[in-house]
Design an enzyme around this catalytic site. Structure first.
Site, mmCIF file in Angstrom:
data_model
loop_
_atom_site.group_PDB
_atom_site.id
_atom_site.type_symbol
_atom_site.label_atom_id
_atom_site.label_comp_id
_atom_site.label_asym_id
_atom_site.label_seq_id
_atom_site.Cartn_x
_atom_site.Cartn_y
_atom_site.Cartn_z
ATOM 1 N N GLY A 40 0.794 -1.225 0.000
ATOM 2 C CA GLY A 40 0.000 0.000 0.000
ATOM 3 C C GLY A 40 0.827 1.275 0.000
ATOM 4 N N LEU A 41 0.826 1.955 -1.152
ATOM 5 C CA LEU A 41 1.473 3.261 -1.243
ATOM 6 C C LEU A 41 0.439 4.315 -1.661
ATOM 7 C CD1 LEU A 41 4.085 5.096 -1.459
ATOM 8 C CD2 LEU A 41 4.219 4.388 -3.843
ATOM 9 N N GLY A 99 -15.077 -7.858 -36.524
ATOM 10 C CA GLY A 99 -16.249 -8.023 -35.666
ATOM 11 C C GLY A 99 -16.019 -9.069 -34.573
ATOM 12 N N GLU A 137 1.491 1.180 -11.253
ATOM 13 C CA GLU A 137 2.881 1.316 -10.807
ATOM 14 C C GLU A 137 3.600 2.435 -11.561
ATOM 15 O OE1 GLU A 137 5.111 -2.216 -9.828
ATOM 16 O OE2 GLU A 137 3.263 -3.371 -9.601
#
Lengths: 324, 247, 391
Positions: C135-136, C351, C374
């Site tokens: 967690g940053l 398609g 990131e």
């Protein structure tokens, strides 16, 4: 000096592959200016007559109940026969027995072996040149056998049987068997429902995932019955246990080369083709016109197997009725 | 109890087969080589299972071939074999290969030799039976199940038209077919460990060639596929009779 | 150096090593049985297939760079790039999760943890017994990490953590997270500290799960800290070193996103080559048309260039060299290539490319994450520019 052929009686008849081998040996013997000796265990008069018609000049008859599937015993029997006959060439069928016994004999006699020959040898003095399939049927190789004694195992269905009507002399052979260390506990025959076993079958009807489930195999069996063919299947079908494993044809299953191979709902992956592309004629039935199998087929039908098979079975029955 | 597993180095099943040097050699340019599937999936994996069940102490790979097959040998080590032996020789035929294997197995007292039922390049189904012949051991072909209890092996194998269950005391040579074991994939640790497991190289020795390949040729593919419509099945039956002459 | 490098060659080599070939082969076989059959289902329902991660752990793919003494596989960055690329060519989501687990959470503990922390966490992470999160980023501080609001205050032997982290891979399913929190002044690059926080710590919970355009089988969610009390033994390295550590972790992380981008590009390119040879229009395969063949040529050229850049950065990382610029170039270029190649792939499929029956629409959706996660392409350019303009 005769050409020695190992032959087998199974389910009351001389195996077709054995007759092919005798025929094959007769051709070799003719080139070499010698005769053909067949060895057979537990044969009856009718079998001996048949072997004679196929080209055997002499038949070594063995009566030994102890000989079972143990290749140690079979090889010992053939080794003694080869020594007694002074044979320089020994022929086997490239089937379950031949795959175990021919190489063992090669070890015992230090004799060069070509396993799975597809054609007659070309004889140059003391060497034989023999063709066999390699790379799972994608190619063939010409082998040279250099050794004094030569062993060839013949791929079933690659040499036609011609019965000439000759008669053979017989001679009883008593053999000295080594002790077998293998104890047979149980033998089960594949429930092929009276059909000819796959490796020997000339006509094969094979189906794949396109049949959608094991409950739909009736239409496959009906077609096979109308032709007198043996049923087979693709790998996924055997893996999903829709059909027994002994029906699985392809690179990892049984490799076959029948006269007619009808493939239904099988896309034709390269591994499947490797096991069947030796078939003389291939018919492909598939609802996907892009199925790669069509590229390896002689005849193709694009459409729904569920509607085609009953109609094809009827067409075969009509043809057969007309024949008779 | 030690198990020796013979592995062959073969082109991947999807390889387009080509020959070179005037059709006397397989053209290995750009070809991916793998362990012969029967040797890997059935013989090797079953040997590893027996070792994991503490029924064997050691699983050794043996391969007869030149240095360029070492990547394939290490694939076998990455799956879990303990060590490997490479007999440095280009075997001219099955007899030569089998002789190397038999000599090594005899000299090092392996009690069980496992091979795949055939190789997918030469399709001879011969090496196992020759090894057994040279070692004077029983040979059980096309095994689909193998159980061990002490020195007694119970084997289910394909025979002509059926299946047979046999018992045999070790030592023994067995050729392995589908059913023996489930295919495995290696893991990272196995791949790393394969680099440090012993891979012994021994020079080949033995007889002069009993057979050799003179030339190769591709089998001709089918050129055209005759398309038949669903409403014309009588025509198909008639073609099979008159043109193909198979019914 | 973290990995145990086996291929120490003198000079340049552009060939894959035997190990790389074996790893790619292993992943192809695994993917065929365990990922292909279910990946569209996971994509549709946004299910994060935890059991697949346990299996990847059994294969040794969850601790690729972790030395064997900590239960890892002990490989270097080149093998790591090969692994992510191969997995990414099958399913971007699974490869993204694998990359995040290896590079970020596990990578941070591996590079900056003390012996005790490494012994405690690395074996669990490398085996995938535990899944890791990192967690940053916060809701208002993506590229601008120094303004983070998540704070940790010292309280005797403990730290009290408060705040929220966003866009966190494995935010809900992660068993352990490495969290960056402010322990000093705003904008002070030495005012941030890294903590190891276990899932069961009171005051720590997962929050909202994002509903994403692509990478839908990879879980992205909030981490919420509410007076979460963490023992000081959970601090990674020194107090105040967190930001510097995080930048180094991201240097390595960029290589993993470059590898992920390569994987997506490879998958899209391979599918396009196969399709263009099979698809017939005007009586011939569409690969016969220069309009298609030239697209494929451009795609292949860009893919191979990206691959060389990525292996260059990986090789420098293996050798312990500073590769901030090279990893940023690789990440920037490879991620843009992934987007371009997968976009062209959809065009080649026409398609069909727009439907979920063919794999390219998923590559197209998944690819976009690579230019964002990131560090966006713009941030990579900033990093590259800063490096090349330095005196």
């Amino acid at each position: 000096m005769s050409v020695l052929v190992y032959t087998e009686v199974s389910k009351g008849r001389v195996k077709k592959s054995s007759l092919e081998c005798v025929n094959y040996a007769a051709n070799i013997a003719k080139q070499m200016g010698t005769s053909v000796t067949a060895i057979v265990n537990n044969a009856e008069a009718a079998h001996i007559e048949e072997l004679g018609k196929a080209g055997a000049n002499k038949i070594l008859t063995v009566k030994n109940e102890k000989i079972n599937s143990d290749s140690v015993l079979i090889t010992a029997m053939i080794e003694q026969a080869a020594k007694a006959e002074g044979s320089k060439v020994v022929i086997f069928a490239f089937d379950v027995t031949g795959k175990a016994a021919a190489p063992r004999l090669s070890a015992k006699l230090k004799a060069g072996l070509v396993a799975g020959a597809i054609d007659l040898p070309v004889i140059n003095g003391n060497t034989f040149e023999v063709k066999k399939n390699v790379f799972s049927g994608k190619a063939n190789a010409t082998y040279v056998i250099h050794s004094d004694i030569k062993i060839i195992s013949l791929l079933p269905n690659s040499f036609p049987v011609q019965l000439s009507g000759g008669a053979a002399t017989t001679s009883d052979l008593t053999i000295d068997l080594p002790a077998s260390r293998i104890i047979v506990k149980e033998t089960r025959s594949n429930s092929s429902g009276g059909m000819i076993p796959l490796p020997e079958a000339e006509l094969v009807v094979s189906a794949g995932r396109g049949l959608k489930g094991p409950e739909n195999w009736k239409i496959v069996e009906d077609l096979a019955n109308s032709l007198g063919a043996t049923t087979a299947c693709s790998r996924p079908v055997a893996d999903m246990h829709w059909r027994p494993h002994h029906e699985h044809v392809g690179q990892t299953g049984v490799a076959i080369r029948p006269n007619l191979y009808i493939a239904i709902g099988i896309s034709g992956a390269i591994q499947h083709l490797a096991g069947v592309n030796g078939s003389k004629t291939i018919v492909v039935i598939n609802n996907d016109k892009e199925a790669p199998f069509f590229k390896s087929a002689d005849y193709g039908i694009v459409g729904d197997a569920f509607s085609i098979l009953p109609k094809l079975t009827e067409a075969v029955k009509k043809f057969k009725a007309h024949q008779n | 109890m030690k198990i020796l597993v013979a592995i062959s180095n073969v082109p991947d099943t999807t390889t387009k087969i080509q020959f070179t040097d005037g059709d006397t050699k397989f053209n290995s340019q750009g070809v991916t080589f793998v362990i012969n599937p029967y040797d890997e999936w059935y013989a090797l994996v079953r040997a590893l299972e027996l070792k994991e069940a503490n029924l064997a102490e050691k699983v050794t790979l043996i391969h007869v071939g030149l240095v360029d097959s070492e990547a394939t040998i290490r694939k076998g080590l990455s799956l879990g074999a303990d060590d490997a032996v490479r007999i440095n020789a280009e075997g001219p035929d099955a007899f030569f290969v089998a002789e190397q294997i038999a000599n090594y197995a005899k000299a090092n007292s392996y009690e069980l030799v496992l091979v795949g039922k055939e190789t997918i390049n030469y399709n001879g189904s011969s090496v196992g039976a020759i090894v057994a012949g040279l070692m004077d051991l029983p040979f059980i072909s096309l095994a689909t199940k193998l159980e061990l209890a002490g020195t007694k092996a119970t084997i289910e194998h394909d025979v002509d038209g059926g299946v047979q269950i046999v018992e045999c005391d070790l030592p023994l040579v067995i050729s392995c077919a589908k059913g023996m074991a489930e295919q495995r994939i290696p893991n990272m640790r196995g791949i790393m460990a394969a680099r440090t497991k012993p891979l012994t190289v021994i020079e080949g020795s033995g007889s002069s060639a009993l057979t050799s390949v003179k030339s190769y040729a591709l089998n001709p593919g089918r050129t055209t596929c005759k398309m038949i419509t669903e409403d014309n099945l009588d025509e198909l039956v008639s073609l099979l009779h008159t043109e193909a002459k198979v019914i | 150096m973290s990995g145990q490098i086996l291929d120490t060659q003198v000079g340049m080599s552009f060939q894959l090593s035997e190990n790389q070939v074996a790893i790619a082969d292993m992943i192809r076989k695994f993917g065929k049985d365990h990922i292909y059959p279910k990946m569209m289902e996971w994509d549709e329902s946004q299910e994060f297939p935890v059991d697949v991660f346990k299996k990847l752990g059994d294969l040794g793919l969850m601790g690729v760079l972790v030395p064997t003494e900590y239960g890892g596989s002990g490989f270097g960055y080149t093998e790591y790039v090969t692994a992510i690329t191969e997995l990414g060519s099958i399913c971007g989501s699974i490869a993204l999760s694998m990359a995040a687990h290896n590079s970020l959470c596990t990578g941070h503990i591996l590079q900056f943890g003390n012996e005790e922390q490494k012994k405690k966490y690395l074996p669990k992470l490398a085996s995938a017994e535990w899944i890791g999160a990192w967690g940053l980023t916060e809701a208002n501080t993506g590229s601008d990490a120094l303004r983070m609001k998540c704070v940790a205050k010292q309280d005797g032997d403990h730290w009290i953590l408060n705040g929220t982290k966003n866009w966190i891979t494995h935010g809900i399913s992660g068993d352990v997270a490495v969290v960056l929190a402010r322990t000093g002044e705003l904008l002070d690059s030495h005012g941030i500290t890294a903590f190891i926080v276990e899932r069961t710590t009171p005051g720590f919970k997962g929050g909202k799960k994002e509903n994403k355009l692509g990478m839908r089988a990879s879980e992205t969610a909030e981490l919420i800290f509410d007076n979460c009390k963490i023992h000081k033994s959970q601090v990674l390295g020194n107090v105040g070193d967190g930001f510097v550590q995080a930048m180094k972790v991201l240097d390595g992380g960029r290589i993993s996103i470059a590898a992920l981008s390569l994987g997506i590009a490879k998958g899209a390119l391979t599918a396009s080559i196969k399709y263009s040879k099979e698809r017939q229009q005007f009586g011939q395969p569409i690969s016969n048309f220069q309009a298609i063949a030239f697209k494929l040529a451009d795609m292949a050229t860009e893919f191979e260039a990206a691959e060389l850049l990525t292996f260059q950065a990986a090789d420098m990382k293996n050798k312990g060299k500073k590769m901030t610029k090279e990893s940023a170039i690789a990440k920037y270029y490879a991620s843009e290539v992934a987007v371009r190649v997968s976009t062209e792939a959809v065009q080649i499929f026409g398609g069909y490319g727009y439907t979920k029956d063919f794999p390219v629409e998923k590559f197209y959706r998944d690819s976009k994450l690579c230019t964002i996660g990131e560090g966006t392409s713009e941030i990579q350019k900033l990093v590259i520019a800063r490096e090349i303009l330095k005196d």
